[in-house]
Structure formats: structure tokens, C-alpha cells
Design an enzyme around this catalytic site. Structure first.
Site, short mmCIF file in Angstrom:
data_model
loop_
_atom_site.label_atom_id
_atom_site.label_comp_id
_atom_site.label_asym_id
_atom_site.label_seq_id
_atom_site.Cartn_x
_atom_site.Cartn_y
_atom_site.Cartn_z
CD GLU A 173 -2.77 -1.06 2.57
OE1 GLU A 173 -3.60 -1.95 2.74
OE2 GLU A 173 -2.62 -0.09 3.36
N PRO A 174 0.29 2.43 -0.20
CG PRO A 174 -1.07 4.12 -1.09
CD PRO A 174 -1.11 2.69 -0.62
CB ILE A 227 -1.10 -4.80 -7.74
CG1 ILE A 227 -1.41 -4.13 -6.39
CG2 ILE A 227 -1.61 -6.24 -7.79
CD1 ILE A 227 -0.66 -4.71 -5.20
CB THR A 228 3.09 -8.05 -10.41
OG1 THR A 228 4.22 -7.34 -9.92
CG2 THR A 228 3.47 -8.77 -11.69
CD GLN A 233 45.17 -11.08 -15.29
OE1 GLN A 233 45.55 -10.07 -14.69
NE2 GLN A 233 45.88 -12.20 -15.31
CD GLU A 258 7.27 -12.04 -4.94
OE1 GLU A 258 7.60 -13.08 -4.34
OE2 GLU A 258 6.81 -12.02 -6.09
N GLY A 259 9.85 -8.31 -0.71
CA GLY A 259 10.78 -8.18 0.40
C GLY A 259 12.10 -7.61 -0.07
CD GLU A 265 17.85 -2.60 2.04
OE1 GLU A 265 18.86 -2.14 1.47
OE2 GLU A 265 16.81 -2.94 1.43
#
Length: 379
Positions: A127-128, A157-158, A279, A363-364, A367
Site C-alpha cells: 500500500e502507499p 500490483i503485478t 585479463q 517481495e521483500g 534489507e
């Protein structure tokens, strides 16, 4: 943990790889540019069983294991992270939660069309004013006897505009705090339910991200998932599994960018030799390959523990935390290896770099994953 993939798992991996190359790769740049949802491709993913991979076949699913899901997610995300997140949300946040916690009637009515790919679903928690702090739900669901009255706004919201069914988390009894939260199944088209403006995003631009607005939406009592007050625990359980999906998406973005960078380094010449022979470039690719392999093993570990019925809060958080960082690091280096070409859309890696960032947020956040891990190891 067995590191040898079964014949069935290898077949699933190859099928997803072939689909990504033949169906998703064409016009992936255009879909990103135009913010176009891959509707036809998602429909075909449903027909292949990719939208309900781990759901019991009696509910329209494919009945596969979680390692197969990781393999398929990686292959899809290698090419189109937007299509991958549609797949992840439908599998991990919607179908998995319904199969484990919904009533039999809810499974027959909602899970079956979702798992079989007839429709897609969305998960509405953020939510906001309630992102990482999921306990601060402002969306309310007032108990009116035989129905709930739903009011509030959900953000980010996906599948927000394309879903047919939505799992909505809302507060019923504020005095009980997180124990007063419930989860509901809401159908598109119900009176008072509006889809907000589509978000103009940095990455995963082909995915469909909207706000949702609920204005006195009547939700039948039978559409509540679980007992009264179960909503917060439902959301946390679903997100635990969802981290495997996003970790696998991040893994796919990283491995896709690495493969492009490796191919480019083997053909691009500078100072009279292919740049992979320098390299400075070879060491970048060595680091990328090592980190991607480690991320894949963390994803496999979490998937195996999930299938074994173990608590995956720690392993899922570790997989998402590490894989999302690898996705960022790898895509940045892929752009660097491509030089000026990496900065233009034609070479794909700039899109992958933009897509990678969200894996550290949704999804989190990273942190939050560290909070989950630190609490787990301090027990």
C-alpha cells in the site's frame, strides 16, 4: 542435496529454453519500449503448464517439483524478465497460497482456472504506507455479517490490470493489529473495484503494474481465506515461497546477461585479439560465472527444502538476497564488457540491468531479507 537433474527436469528446462527463444525473444525489445504486456506469450505459457507448475493436477496444475520451477523460471527470465514475473506471481503468490490454505470450494472455483492458465491472478499486499511494514494495513475489510465491505488502495500490483482474480490483504480489526488482518479472493468486475493507472517503470516494463482501488466492495464471507485473523500469517507464508520465484528470476537475468557478455567477449576484438583474452575482461567473466553458480545452488537448496516440507524462511531469504545482488552486479559488468554497445537497446544488456534492480526491492527488499536471515541465525 542431489546435484544431478532428472531426465524430466532436463526436459522441462529445455522446453522453457526453447519457448523463451522462439516465443519471447522476438519483439522483447519492442515490448519493453512500449510497455506491452506479453498477452499471447503468457497464454501459451499457461498451455504449457508454466503458470501452475507445482499445483496438483486435480486442480489443473502440472504437479512438478520446485527445482523444475527454478529451472523454468531461470530460462524464461534469461530472455524476458517481465514474462518471468507474471509466471512467478501466478505460481508462487497466488496458486501456492490457494492450494495450501484455501477451502476446497475456493480451490475448485479459483485455483483450477489459475493453475491451468485460463486466467492469471494477482497478489495485493503493498500500500502507499505499507510496503516493507506489512502490518500497517490501511485497507479495511469491515465485517457485515454475510459479507465484508472492502475499502482502500493497493500499490505496485503485478498483473494488476490483466488479472481476473486478486488475493487482497486487508485489516478487519485494527485493535488486534496483525492478528486482525484477513486475506480475501476478489474478482475483477465487482462493483466498487477499480484498476488504477499503469505504472511507468524503470524495468520489467512489459509486466502489468497498477494500483487497485476498493470503494465499498462487497466480498462474500466464503471468499475469506482461512480463519478470521489468518491474513497476515497467510501473506508471510506465501512470501516465503515467493522468494524462490524472484530469486530464480534474478538468477535468470544474471545468467542471460552473462551468456551475452561471454559471446560478445569471444567475438569482439581489441588490440589485435578477442577481448576475452584480456585479463581485465576474463576476470570479470570468471567472477560472473562463479557468482551465478553460487546463486543457482542457493535457489536449488531452497527449492529442495520446500519440497521436503522444511521451513524455507532462511534459505529462501538467502537465495533472494544473494541472487538479486548477483543480478545487479552481473548486468552492470555485462554492460561494461559490451562498452558503448552495451548502452544501446539492440544488445539487450541495458534492459537486463534495468530489470535486475527490482529483484532487490519487491517481495521483500534486500534489507528485509537480512532481517529474516539474522533472526533465523540468532535463534
Amino acid at each position: 542435496m542431489d546435484f544431478n537433474l532428472s531426465e524430466e527436469q532436463l526436459m522441462i528446462q529445455q522446453a522453457a529454453r526453447d519457448f523463451a527463444q522462439t516465443e519471447l525473444f522476438p519483439e522483447v525489445i519492442e515490448r519493453d519500449r512500449d510497455q506491452k504486456f506479453p498477452a499471447e506469450q503468457v497464454k501459451k505459457m499457461g498451455e504449457m503448464g508454466l503458470l501452475g507448475m507445482m499445483v496438483d493436477p486435480k486442480y489443473g496444475g502440472a504437479g512438478m517439483d520446485s527445482v523444475s520451477y527454478v529451472l523454468a523460471m531461470e530460462e524464461i527470465a534469461k530472455v524476458d524478465a517481465s514474462a518471468a514475473v507474471v509466471m512467478s506471481v501466478n505460481n508462487s503468490l497466488v496458486c501456492a497460497g490457494l492450494e495450501k490454505f484455501a477451502s476446497e470450494e475456493q480451490k475448485v472455483k479459483y485455483l483450477t482456472p489459475l493453475a491451468s492458465g485460463q486466467v492469471i491472478g494477482a497478489f495485493a499486499l503493498s500500500e502507499p504506507e505499507a510496503g516493507s511494514d506489512a502490518t500497517s494495513q490501511k485497507t479495511t475489510a469491515e465485517d457485515k455479517g454475510d459479507y465484508y465491505l472492502l475499502n482502500g488502495i493497493k500499490n505496485w500490483i503485478t498483473n494488476g490490470g490483466t488479472a481476473s482474480y486478486y488475493i487482497v490483504i486487508a485489516q478487519t480489526d485494527p485493535e488486534k493489529k496483525h492478528k486482525g488482518i484477513n486475506a480475501f479472493i476478489v474478482e475483477k468486475g465487482w462493483e466498487g473495484f477499480e484498476i488504477g493507472t499503469k505504472e511507468d517503470k524503470l524495468g520489467i516494463r512489459g509486466s502489468d503494474t497498477h494500483s487497485l482501488i476498493f470503494n465499498n466492495v462487497k466480498v462474500p464471507k466464503e471468499n475469506r481465506i482461512g480463519e478470521d485473523g489468518f491474513g497476515f500469517n497467510f501473506a508471510m507464508a506465501v512470501l516465503n515461497g515467493g522468494r524462490i520465484g524472484i530469486a530464480s528470476q534474478a538468477l535468470g537475468i544474471a545468467s542471460g546477461a552473462y551468456e551475452l557478455a561471454l559471446k560478445y567477449a569471444k567475438t569482439r576484438k581489441a588490440f589485435k585479439t578477442e577481448i576475452i583474452n584480456h585479463q581485465a575482461i576474463a576476470f570479470k567473466l570468471a567472477d560472473m560465472a562463479t557468482q551465478i553458480t553460487a546463486a543457482r545452488m542457493l535457489c536449488f537448496k531452497a527449492a529442495c527444502e520446500k519440497d521436503a516440507g522444511k521451513d524455507i524462511s532462511e534459505s529462501g531469504a538467502m537465495a533472494k538476497l544473494y541472487a538479486s545482488q548477483v543480478a545487479m552486479d552481473t548486468t552492470i559488468e555485462a554492460v561494461q564488457i559490451h562498452g558503448g554497445y552495451g548502452y544501446v537497446k539492440e544488445y539487450h544488456v541495458e534492459r537486463m540491468m534495468r530489470d535486475a534492480k527490482i529483484t532487490q526491492i519487491y517481495e521483500g527488499t534486500s534489507e528485509i531479507q537480512k532481517i529474516v536471515i539474522s533472526r533465523s541465525i540468532s535463534k
